[in-house]
Design a protein around this motif. Structure first.
Motif, PDB file in Angstrom:
ATOM      1  N   ASP A  87       1.861  12.414   0.559  1.00  0.00           N
ATOM      2  CA  ASP A  87       0.495  12.458   1.065  1.00  0.00           C
ATOM      3  C   ASP A  87      -0.126  11.065   1.123  1.00  0.00           C
ATOM      4  O   ASP A  87      -0.853  10.735   2.056  1.00  0.00           O
ATOM      5  CB  ASP A  87      -0.372  13.415   0.250  1.00  0.00           C
ATOM      6  CG  ASP A  87      -0.488  13.032  -1.213  1.00  0.00           C
ATOM      7  OD1 ASP A  87       0.414  12.349  -1.745  1.00  0.00           O
ATOM      8  OD2 ASP A  87      -1.483  13.441  -1.843  1.00  0.00           O
ATOM      9  N   ARG A  88       0.236  10.219   0.169  1.00  0.00           N
ATOM     10  CA  ARG A  88      -0.262   8.835   0.177  1.00  0.00           C
ATOM     11  C   ARG A  88       0.339   8.054   1.348  1.00  0.00           C
ATOM     12  O   ARG A  88      -0.335   7.269   1.995  1.00  0.00           O
ATOM     13  CB  ARG A  88       0.054   8.146  -1.133  1.00  0.00           C
ATOM     14  CG  ARG A  88      -0.457   6.727  -1.135  1.00  0.00           C
ATOM     15  CD  ARG A  88      -0.412   6.091  -2.473  1.00  0.00           C
ATOM     16  NE  ARG A  88      -0.942   4.749  -2.349  1.00  0.00           N
ATOM     17  CZ  ARG A  88      -0.524   3.734  -3.059  1.00  0.00           C
ATOM     18  NH1 ARG A  88       0.395   3.908  -3.970  1.00  0.00           N
ATOM     19  NH2 ARG A  88      -1.023   2.545  -2.881  1.00  0.00           N
ATOM     20  N   TYR A 122       0.787  -1.231   0.000  1.00  0.00           N
ATOM     21  CA  TYR A 122       0.000   0.000   0.000  1.00  0.00           C
ATOM     22  C   TYR A 122       0.825   1.290   0.000  1.00  0.00           C
ATOM     23  O   TYR A 122       0.310   2.340  -0.374  1.00  0.00           O
ATOM     24  CB  TYR A 122      -0.947   0.025   1.197  1.00  0.00           C
ATOM     25  CG  TYR A 122      -2.010  -1.034   1.111  1.00  0.00           C
ATOM     26  CD1 TYR A 122      -3.078  -0.890   0.239  1.00  0.00           C
ATOM     27  CD2 TYR A 122      -1.918  -2.191   1.859  1.00  0.00           C
ATOM     28  CE1 TYR A 122      -4.050  -1.872   0.132  1.00  0.00           C
ATOM     29  CE2 TYR A 122      -2.884  -3.182   1.762  1.00  0.00           C
ATOM     30  CZ  TYR A 122      -3.938  -3.014   0.897  1.00  0.00           C
ATOM     31  OH  TYR A 122      -4.888  -3.986   0.799  1.00  0.00           O
ATOM     32  N   VAL A 123       2.078   1.237   0.437  1.00  0.00           N
ATOM     33  CA  VAL A 123       2.865   2.473   0.519  1.00  0.00           C
ATOM     34  C   VAL A 123       3.816   2.578  -0.677  1.00  0.00           C
ATOM     35  O   VAL A 123       3.755   3.528  -1.435  1.00  0.00           O
ATOM     36  CB  VAL A 123       3.633   2.546   1.860  1.00  0.00           C
ATOM     37  CG1 VAL A 123       4.536   3.760   1.901  1.00  0.00           C
ATOM     38  CG2 VAL A 123       2.646   2.585   3.019  1.00  0.00           C
ATOM     39  N   HIS A 124       4.719   1.604  -0.848  1.00  0.00           N
ATOM     40  CA  HIS A 124       5.643   1.614  -1.992  1.00  0.00           C
ATOM     41  C   HIS A 124       6.221   0.215  -2.161  1.00  0.00           C
ATOM     42  O   HIS A 124       6.704  -0.382  -1.197  1.00  0.00           O
ATOM     43  CB  HIS A 124       6.772   2.615  -1.747  1.00  0.00           C
ATOM     44  CG  HIS A 124       7.540   2.969  -2.977  1.00  0.00           C
ATOM     45  ND1 HIS A 124       8.398   2.090  -3.596  1.00  0.00           N
ATOM     46  CD2 HIS A 124       7.580   4.107  -3.714  1.00  0.00           C
ATOM     47  CE1 HIS A 124       8.940   2.668  -4.653  1.00  0.00           C
ATOM     48  NE2 HIS A 124       8.453   3.896  -4.748  1.00  0.00           N
ATOM     49  N   SER A 125       6.200  -0.279  -3.373  1.00  0.00           N
ATOM     50  CA  SER A 125       6.695  -1.639  -3.624  1.00  0.00           C
ATOM     51  C   SER A 125       8.210  -1.752  -3.458  1.00  0.00           C
ATOM     52  O   SER A 125       8.731  -2.843  -3.283  1.00  0.00           O
ATOM     53  CB  SER A 125       6.286  -2.097  -5.022  1.00  0.00           C
ATOM     54  OG  SER A 125       6.861  -1.234  -5.996  1.00  0.00           O
ATOM     55  N   GLY A 126       8.917  -0.626  -3.489  1.00  0.00           N
ATOM     56  CA  GLY A 126      10.367  -0.644  -3.372  1.00  0.00           C
ATOM     57  C   GLY A 126      10.888  -0.482  -1.959  1.00  0.00           C
ATOM     58  O   GLY A 126      12.063  -0.201  -1.760  1.00  0.00           O
ATOM     59  N   LEU A 170      -0.526   5.255   6.296  1.00  0.00           N
ATOM     60  CA  LEU A 170      -0.041   4.954   7.645  1.00  0.00           C
ATOM     61  C   LEU A 170      -1.005   5.434   8.732  1.00  0.00           C
ATOM     62  O   LEU A 170      -0.964   4.932   9.852  1.00  0.00           O
ATOM     63  CB  LEU A 170       1.347   5.557   7.862  1.00  0.00           C
ATOM     64  CG  LEU A 170       2.459   4.872   7.083  1.00  0.00           C
ATOM     65  CD1 LEU A 170       3.754   5.656   7.192  1.00  0.00           C
ATOM     66  CD2 LEU A 170       2.661   3.443   7.548  1.00  0.00           C
ATOM     67  N   SER A 171      -1.866   6.372   8.392  1.00  0.00           N
ATOM     68  CA  SER A 171      -2.872   6.863   9.351  1.00  0.00           C
ATOM     69  C   SER A 171      -4.185   6.105   9.242  1.00  0.00           C
ATOM     70  O   SER A 171      -5.111   6.359  10.012  1.00  0.00           O
ATOM     71  CB  SER A 171      -3.119   8.352   9.114  1.00  0.00           C
ATOM     72  OG  SER A 171      -1.943   9.085   9.289  1.00  0.00           O
ATOM     73  N   SER A 172      -4.275   5.181   8.307  1.00  0.00           N
ATOM     74  CA  SER A 172      -5.526   4.471   8.055  1.00  0.00           C
ATOM     75  C   SER A 172      -5.769   3.358   9.078  1.00  0.00           C
ATOM     76  O   SER A 172      -4.858   2.923   9.784  1.00  0.00           O
ATOM     77  CB  SER A 172      -5.512   3.861   6.650  1.00  0.00           C
ATOM     78  OG  SER A 172      -4.607   2.771   6.604  1.00  0.00           O
TER      79      SER A 172
END
Length: 113
Positions: free
Chosen positions: A75-76, A48-52, A81-83
């Motif tokens: 922003d993503r 969900y954040v970054h595949s790398g 992370l706040s979800s």
């Protein structure tokens, strides 16, 4: 402006932010994970954040990962992370930092050697 020399030669000159953007390692994310859910938390970051995302350090309930700056919107990162999904995957606390000037100096020096 900051100038970095290596082996007696001027290698780079620029503002602190420009040097971090060009020669830094992206962002460092430090997570506190609850209930032995380290794998769930890391998989959540990859999906969900970054595949790398790369795991740099793990000790007990703490994970330190590197997030590349390319193709990533901060922003993503903050939103994910706040979800509720982050807490459901064991993430209880997190801190995000940009690369330090020390990282920049090390990266420039390594490219010279």
């Amino acid at each position: 402006r900051i100038a970095i020399m290596a082996r007696g030669t001027l290698r780079v000159v620029g503002s602190q932010q420009r040097l971090k953007d060009r020669f830094g390692n992206g962002y460092t994310l430090v997570l506190t994970v609850i209930g032995g859910r380290e794998d769930d938390a890391f998989n959540f970051l990859k999906e969900y954040v970054h595949s790398g995302v790369k795991l740099e350090f793990q000790s007990g309930k703490t994970l330190r990962v590197t997030l590349p700056s390319d193709g990533m919107a901060l922003d993503r990162v903050f939103s994910e992370l706040s979800s509720k999904a982050a807490s459901e995957n064991g993430i209880s606390q997190w801190i995000i930092n940009q690369s330090s000037l020390e990282d920049v100096f090390v990266n420039v020096a390594e490219n010279v050697l």
